[in-house]
Enzyme design. Structure first.
Site, mmCIF file in Angstrom:
data_model
loop_
_atom_site.group_PDB
_atom_site.id
_atom_site.type_symbol
_atom_site.label_atom_id
_atom_site.label_comp_id
_atom_site.label_asym_id
_atom_site.label_seq_id
_atom_site.Cartn_x
_atom_site.Cartn_y
_atom_site.Cartn_z
ATOM 1 N N GLU A 225 0.882 -1.172 0.000
ATOM 2 C CA GLU A 225 0.000 0.000 0.000
ATOM 3 C C GLU A 225 0.918 1.220 0.000
ATOM 4 O O GLU A 225 1.400 1.629 1.055
ATOM 5 C CB GLU A 225 -0.918 -0.016 1.238
ATOM 6 C CG GLU A 225 -1.849 -1.218 1.311
ATOM 7 C CD GLU A 225 -2.975 -1.161 0.280
ATOM 8 O OE1 GLU A 225 -3.246 -0.065 -0.257
ATOM 9 O OE2 GLU A 225 -3.582 -2.208 -0.006
ATOM 10 N N CYS A 259 -2.362 9.547 2.346
ATOM 11 C CA CYS A 259 -1.924 8.964 1.074
ATOM 12 C C CYS A 259 -2.918 9.182 -0.055
ATOM 13 O O CYS A 259 -2.535 9.186 -1.218
ATOM 14 C CB CYS A 259 -1.657 7.473 1.253
ATOM 15 S SG CYS A 259 -3.085 6.600 1.887
HETATM 16 P P1 NAD Z 1 7.506 5.064 7.502
HETATM 17 O O1 NAD Z 1 8.777 5.837 7.510
HETATM 18 O O2 NAD Z 1 6.695 5.018 8.740
HETATM 19 O O3 NAD Z 1 7.836 3.590 7.004
HETATM 20 C C1 NAD Z 1 6.858 2.577 6.942
HETATM 21 C C2 NAD Z 1 7.437 1.322 7.541
HETATM 22 O O4 NAD Z 1 8.643 0.985 6.854
HETATM 23 C C3 NAD Z 1 7.813 1.477 9.016
HETATM 24 O O5 NAD Z 1 7.307 0.364 9.732
HETATM 25 C C4 NAD Z 1 9.323 1.509 8.991
HETATM 26 O O6 NAD Z 1 9.899 0.913 10.145
HETATM 27 C C5 NAD Z 1 9.674 0.714 7.775
HETATM 28 N N1 NAD Z 1 10.968 1.104 7.204
HETATM 29 C C6 NAD Z 1 11.455 2.363 7.097
HETATM 30 N N2 NAD Z 1 12.655 2.353 6.503
HETATM 31 C C7 NAD Z 1 12.942 1.050 6.243
HETATM 32 C C8 NAD Z 1 14.052 0.379 5.634
HETATM 33 N N3 NAD Z 1 15.099 1.059 5.178
HETATM 34 N N4 NAD Z 1 14.007 -0.969 5.526
HETATM 35 C C9 NAD Z 1 12.946 -1.650 5.974
HETATM 36 N N5 NAD Z 1 11.868 -1.069 6.543
HETATM 37 C C10 NAD Z 1 11.871 0.252 6.693
HETATM 38 O O7 NAD Z 1 6.524 5.583 6.415
HETATM 39 P P2 NAD Z 1 6.773 6.435 5.109
HETATM 40 O O8 NAD Z 1 7.383 5.581 4.069
HETATM 41 O O9 NAD Z 1 7.344 7.765 5.418
HETATM 42 O O10 NAD Z 1 5.200 6.650 4.798
HETATM 43 C C11 NAD Z 1 4.740 7.669 4.019
HETATM 44 C C12 NAD Z 1 4.350 7.091 2.678
HETATM 45 O O11 NAD Z 1 3.387 6.083 2.881
HETATM 46 C C13 NAD Z 1 3.732 8.084 1.747
HETATM 47 O O12 NAD Z 1 4.256 7.871 0.469
HETATM 48 C C14 NAD Z 1 2.272 7.716 1.771
HETATM 49 O O13 NAD Z 1 1.568 8.054 0.597
HETATM 50 C C15 NAD Z 1 2.329 6.243 1.983
HETATM 51 N N6 NAD Z 1 1.097 5.762 2.590
HETATM 52 C C16 NAD Z 1 0.339 4.909 1.880
HETATM 53 C C17 NAD Z 1 -0.856 4.482 2.421
HETATM 54 C C18 NAD Z 1 -1.735 3.539 1.669
HETATM 55 O O14 NAD Z 1 -2.652 3.019 2.279
HETATM 56 N N7 NAD Z 1 -1.512 3.280 0.402
HETATM 57 C C19 NAD Z 1 -1.246 4.916 3.684
HETATM 58 C C20 NAD Z 1 -0.419 5.782 4.367
HETATM 59 C C21 NAD Z 1 0.760 6.189 3.828
#
Ligand code: NAD
Length: 471
Positions: A225, A259
């Protein structure tokens, strides 16, 4: 008083969890057959509903501390959302899990064919920080309903929410089946190395690729997602006042960290000035003269993201907003005009409270711009012209498309929620969550009667002709 001055500092999350041991324990839980029992699943879903109801104040408090999230948003988009998903699944799961009888072709008669929804096994659910409860617990509803065990990995960027989830989950859910593991990217990396049967990841595209690469090593299926740059088109026939309110609401919800928020607006040039006026009016009506004082306006998750957003403000002229207070993680709800199509604010997903508005002369221009990008998670069109709406729908791709509103499609459990292309793969919510966490197993039951020799060698010409007619 800023949020930071009234709350204790965020807890530091220590990466001490023995992830291998956690997954092995859940594997034992799964293999015990515990999760096969539908009554147990119903009871777990009821416990999740109770967890949301009985801890409303604590959950809202954690969300306020992590994201300045308003009580209204905490209640509707996190607490009630999860509770309703869990209740819906609890009421439907016996129907969803009933094996589905399907026809059996004559060539393999007599026999009975079924499609049986079976659990994947032990799954990993990794959430993003912007909806720290919803993004872990709504997938969990699907995991429970379909009979899986799960490791829940909330985002470390919403530390109070993560800590609260870790504290609450074992008080309500069966610890033989569900464990919260806190931690940063190092913990996520260690988790991704474990033998899960499915990985359900919500977050950015970059880590999405990391997750999929890790999953590929074990051929673990993934649901991703991800995000995207969600376009919004407003044509000259739209009701501009209603469109503006719905766009402003969708863009500035959770301070733009949504998102499915409209990321930018393409407006017919003939109504651009009027739309800008209506957008300004809507911001004023919803958040007042100083949105920093509004209890309904959120904060950016951390200073790093606030600084990233601040830099984007230089890409246009703010018709409203533009104020920044990095220490308070505050970026005012900002509408930008005069934005060049190749400006940096038009490159990546904004994921903050900035809305560029770009005029167009003919609809071909925004459609070409939209199709030049990978498909977004959500696409929005405001028009009274049904032909225009159908043209926009037919000539674009996206995870979802909404005509004359923003974001609210998420609240319909009968619609799948998910992306396509770079905005993700797989879908959930309602019945789709159950499906996402189920393997559709083919079941054919036959007896020993009528073992026709025609199927067995040696084959003659006549036998083959008959076989081909029957197939
Ligand atoms: P985040 O930084 O919270 O990361 C998400 C998860 O990935 C966390 O559990 C984190 O521990 C893990 N993570 C982070 N870096 C990592 C790595 N190098 N290796 C392995 N795991 C790792 O979230 P984010 O990425 O900043 O989230 C924002 C993004 O998420 C935006 O692009 C947003 O659009 C998207 N988003 C999508 C949805 C959806 O339902 N499609 C919902 C909310 C957010």
């Amino acid at each position: 008083m800023s949020i930071e001055t009234v709350l204790p500092p965020a807890p530091t999350i220590e990466a001490t969890t023995d992830v291998e041991g956690v997954v092995a324990a859940l594997r034992a839980g799964f293999e015990s057959g515990l999760t096969r029992d539908l009554a147990w699943r119903e009871q777990q879903l009821a416990a999740l509903e109770r967890m949301m109801v009985e801890n409303e104040t604590a959950i809202a408090g954690a969300l306020k501390a992590d994201l300045g999230k308003s009580l209204a948003e905490a209640c509707t988009a996190e607490i009630d959302f999860v509770r309703k998903e869990a209740m819906h699944a609890r009421k439907q799961l016996r129907r969803w899990s009933r094996p589905q009888r399907v026809p059996t072709p004559i060539a393999i008669q007599p026999g009975k064919s079924f499609v049986e929804a079976t659990p994947h096994g032990v799954v990993l659910i990794m959430g993003a920080w912007n909806y720290p409860f919803q993004l872990v617990l709504a997938p969990l509803v699907g995991a429970i309903a379909a009979g899986n065990c799960a490791v829940l990995k909330p985002s470390e960027l919403a530390p109070r929410s993560s800590a609260l989830l870790k504290d609450l989950a074992p008080r309500y859910l069966d610890t033989r089946a569900f464990v919260v593991v806190e931690g940063d990217a190092a913990v996520s990396t260690a988790l991704l190395d474990q033998p899960f049967n499915l990985i359900f990841y919500t977050g950015g595209e970059h880590v999405g690729r990391v997750v999929m690469a890790a999953a590929a090593k074990r051929l673990t299926p993934v649901v991703l997602e991800l995000g995207g740059k969600n376009p919004c088109i407003v044509d000259e026939t739209a009701d501009l006042a209603v469109a503006a309110r719905r766009i402003v609401w969708g863009r500035f919800l959770n301070a733009g960290q949504v998102c499915v928020a409209p990321d930018h607006v393409y407006v017919a040039a003939s109504v651009e000035a009027r739309l800008l006026e209506e957008l300004k009016r809507a911001v004023l009506a919803m958040f007042g003269r100083d949105p920093k004082l509004s209890p309904d306006y959120g904060r950016i998750v951390n200073q790093r993201h606030a600084e990233r957003l601040q830099a984007l403000l230089a890409d246009g002229r703010a018709v409203t907003g533009g104020q920044v207070d990095i220490a308070a993680r505050y970026i005012a709800p900002t509408i930008l005009t005069g934005v060049a199509p190749d400006a940096s604010v038009m490159e990546a997903e904004i994921f903050g409270p900035i809305l560029p508005v770009l005029p167009y002369e003919t609809l071909d221009a925004p459609l070409a711009a939209i199709n030049a990008r990978s498909p977004a998670l959500a696409l929005y069109a405001f028009t009274r012209d049904a032909v225009v709406a159908d043209r926009i729908i037919a000539s674009t791709r996206s995870g979802s498309v909404t005509v004359n509103d923003t974001v609210v499609f998420v609240a319909n459990p009968n619609l799948p929620f998910g992306g396509v292309g770079a905005s993700g793969m797989g879908a959930y919510h309602g019945r789709y969550s159950f499906d996402a966490f189920s393997h559709k197993r083919a079941v054919l039951k036959r007896g020993f009667a009528l073992d026709a020799s025609i199927r067995y060698p040696p084959y003659s010409k006549a036998k083959l002709a008959l076989l081909r007619r029957m197939a």
